[in-house]
Scaffold this motif. Structure first.
Motif: not given
Length: 183
Positions: A83-89, A118-124
């Protein structure tokens, strides 16, 4: 969505401040394709990324046979099976060389330099982001549609250096296929 709104407002501001120039504007969307960039814990391999979305806007002007402009793009991809991933702008300053195909079709190749968030979105605890200089390569084609054009483009972006967000290295490169409208 907030990124796309900011991009549209930036494009409008760019357009109004340069009304004496002959600018064209682009809006596009498409897929960020699967690859192996992304998350790396300690000495492990980078986890594979699933496909995701790519959205963006740009503004260009002609300068002695070259197109020069700015491009704002966001991508969002998940790690394959997670479910985690990487978003970029990204905000890139681009130069493109247009060339004529048959029947009014215009091809182009481009290079860009700019900044990528670069953004790593995670629950941890590893969630986080970094800003880093990056580059972009593009290859595309435009087809006339009345007074406007339809475009299709392949874009490759990468940061110059992979950085850590807390305890994990989060790499970034993105190969995107987009379709858009130029007016």
């Amino acid at each position: 969505m907030k990124h796309l709104i900011a991009a549209l407002l930036t494009t409008i501001a760019f357009a109004s401040s340069a009304s004496a120039q002959n600018f064209t504007y682009e809006i596009y969307g498409g897929y960020a394709l699967k690859d192996t960039s992304g998350l790396q814990y300690a000495n492990s391999q980078f986890l594979a990324m699933a496909e995701g979305r790519a959205l963006g806007v740009g503004a260009y002007t002609d300068l002695a046979g070259f197109e020069v402009g700015a491009d704002f793009m966001i991508t969002d991809r998940r790690y394959a099976g997670y479910q985690t991933g990487v978003e970029s702008t990204s905000l890139m300053l681009n130069g493109r060389y247009p060339f004529q195909f048959a029947n009014g079709v215009i091809g182009y190749a481009g290079l860009g330099l700019g900044v990528i968030k670069v953004e790593y979105d995670s629950t941890n605890d590893n969630a986080g982001y970094y800003h880093n200089p990056g580059k972009q390569f593009s290859l595309g084609a435009r087809l006339p549609l009345g007074a406007n054009e339809v475009l299709t483009e392949i874009k490759y972006q990468t940061v110059f250096k992979v950085k850590k967000t807390k305890t994990a290295f989060v790499g970034y490169n993105s190969l995107s296929f987009v379709i858009g409208f130029r007016f």
